[in-house]
Scaffold this active site. Structure first.
Site, PDB file in Angstrom:
ATOM      1  N   ASP A  53       0.852  -1.181   0.000  1.00 34.86           N
ATOM      2  CA  ASP A  53       0.000   0.000   0.000  1.00 34.86           C
ATOM      3  C   ASP A  53       0.893   1.238   0.000  1.00 34.86           C
ATOM      4  O   ASP A  53       1.553   1.528   1.005  1.00 34.86           O
ATOM      5  CB  ASP A  53      -0.891  -0.029   1.241  1.00 34.86           C
ATOM      6  CG  ASP A  53      -1.830   1.150   1.359  1.00 34.86           C
ATOM      7  OD1 ASP A  53      -1.713   2.121   0.567  1.00 34.86           O
ATOM      8  OD2 ASP A  53      -2.688   1.116   2.271  1.00 34.86           O
ATOM      9  N   ILE A  54       0.914   1.957  -1.096  1.00 37.54           N
ATOM     10  CA  ILE A  54       1.798   3.119  -1.225  1.00 37.54           C
ATOM     11  C   ILE A  54       1.481   4.200  -0.195  1.00 37.54           C
ATOM     12  O   ILE A  54       2.364   4.963   0.199  1.00 37.54           O
ATOM     13  CB  ILE A  54       1.769   3.678  -2.663  1.00 37.54           C
ATOM     14  CG1 ILE A  54       2.993   4.568  -2.923  1.00 37.54           C
ATOM     15  CG2 ILE A  54       0.457   4.400  -2.948  1.00 37.54           C
ATOM     16  CD1 ILE A  54       3.218   4.888  -4.375  1.00 37.54           C
ATOM     17  N   ASN A 107      -4.585  12.450 -12.230  1.00 40.38           N
ATOM     18  CA  ASN A 107      -5.187  12.959 -13.463  1.00 40.38           C
ATOM     19  C   ASN A 107      -4.816  14.440 -13.560  1.00 40.38           C
ATOM     20  O   ASN A 107      -4.274  15.025 -12.619  1.00 40.38           O
ATOM     21  CB  ASN A 107      -6.700  12.723 -13.490  1.00 40.38           C
ATOM     22  CG  ASN A 107      -7.413  13.412 -12.349  1.00 40.38           C
ATOM     23  OD1 ASN A 107      -7.205  14.597 -12.086  1.00 40.38           O
ATOM     24  ND2 ASN A 107      -8.265  12.676 -11.642  1.00 40.38           N
ATOM     25  N   GLY A 146      -8.545   4.572  -8.044  1.00 35.58           N
ATOM     26  CA  GLY A 146      -7.296   3.844  -7.910  1.00 35.58           C
ATOM     27  C   GLY A 146      -6.339   4.468  -6.912  1.00 35.58           C
ATOM     28  O   GLY A 146      -6.731   4.927  -5.831  1.00 35.58           O
ATOM     29  N   ASP A 186      -4.740   7.281  -7.078  1.00 37.40           N
ATOM     30  CA  ASP A 186      -5.029   8.704  -6.891  1.00 37.40           C
ATOM     31  C   ASP A 186      -6.061   8.899  -5.784  1.00 37.40           C
ATOM     32  O   ASP A 186      -5.871   9.690  -4.854  1.00 37.40           O
ATOM     33  CB  ASP A 186      -5.524   9.279  -8.218  1.00 37.40           C
ATOM     34  CG  ASP A 186      -5.599  10.798  -8.260  1.00 37.40           C
ATOM     35  OD1 ASP A 186      -5.040  11.463  -7.362  1.00 37.40           O
ATOM     36  OD2 ASP A 186      -6.197  11.313  -9.218  1.00 37.40           O
ATOM     37  N   THR A 220      -1.037   2.405 -15.553  1.00 33.74           N
ATOM     38  CA  THR A 220      -1.432   1.020 -15.843  1.00 33.74           C
ATOM     39  C   THR A 220      -2.840   0.681 -15.375  1.00 33.74           C
ATOM     40  O   THR A 220      -3.359  -0.371 -15.736  1.00 33.74           O
ATOM     41  CB  THR A 220      -0.452   0.014 -15.209  1.00 33.74           C
ATOM     42  OG1 THR A 220      -0.483   0.161 -13.788  1.00 33.74           O
ATOM     43  CG2 THR A 220       0.955   0.210 -15.732  1.00 33.74           C
TER      44      THR A 220
END
Length: 186
Positions: A21-22, A35, A43, A45, A129
């Site tokens: 998990d970033i 975006n 996602g 973002d 991706t």
């Protein structure tokens, strides 16, 4: 099934590929697959914006639009990182719309901002991706090549760079691309 973490070395920099998990990465900056509005989305973002809280969105509003292939830096607010670097990746249009160059430009823009702000550790998602539809293996190859070029160009600038992958197939693609770029692990 591959391990969930691999570590490579490029000069003084540790380069990791892991599944996780970033939003939990304790680094100088996490990279957001943003975006153009920078105001959140789905996602990665959306996850970053939710974890950081409303102050991130408020700061992003002050930045305006960000063109594809570029990046902007903000505070990280409730995230364990110090900063968020928002990189706007290209939408996949079959490979004939300059997507590869624009994706590489995202990664270079992140490194430019990181050097400019004295950041030494970065966590990247698999930019473009997800909803943008960039083929995973091609995106991984472009990312690994560009990151490797940036690490070699400024060998003392970075301490740790990681690709934080959401799932096993993404981990496998990015691990293979990094291994191809750096050579076999010792």
């Amino acid at each position: 099934m591959p391990e969930d973490r691999r570590i490579y070395m490029v000069g003084w920099a540790r380069w990791s590929v892991l599944t996780g998990d970033i939003t939990r990465c304790e680094v100088d900056a996490i990279v957001n697959a943003a975006n153009g509005s920078l105001l959140g989305g789905g996602g990665v973002d959306g996850a970053i914006h939710r974890a950081a809280g409303p102050d991130l969105r408020a700061e992003c509003r002050t930045l305006g639009e960000c063109p594809v292939g570029e990046a902007r830096i903000t505070g990280a607010y409730r995230l364990p990182a110090r900063h968020v670097i928002h990189a706007v990746g290209p939408v996949w249009r079959g490979g004939n719309g300059d997507e590869a160059r624009l994706l590489a430009s995202c990664y270079r823009s992140v490194f430019h901002l990181a050097r400019e702000h004295g950041l030494r550790s970065l966590a990247f998602p698999a930019i473009s991706t997800g909803a943008h539809g960039f083929p995973r293996e091609e995106a991984a190859t472009i990312a690994a090549r560009t990151v490797h070029q940036e690490l070699r160009a400024t060998p003392d600038s970075f301490r740790h760079v990681m690709f934080v992958c959401f799932d096993a197939p993404t981990f496998a693609a990015f691990d293979a691309a990094v291994r191809e770029e750096t050579g076999p692990r010792p």
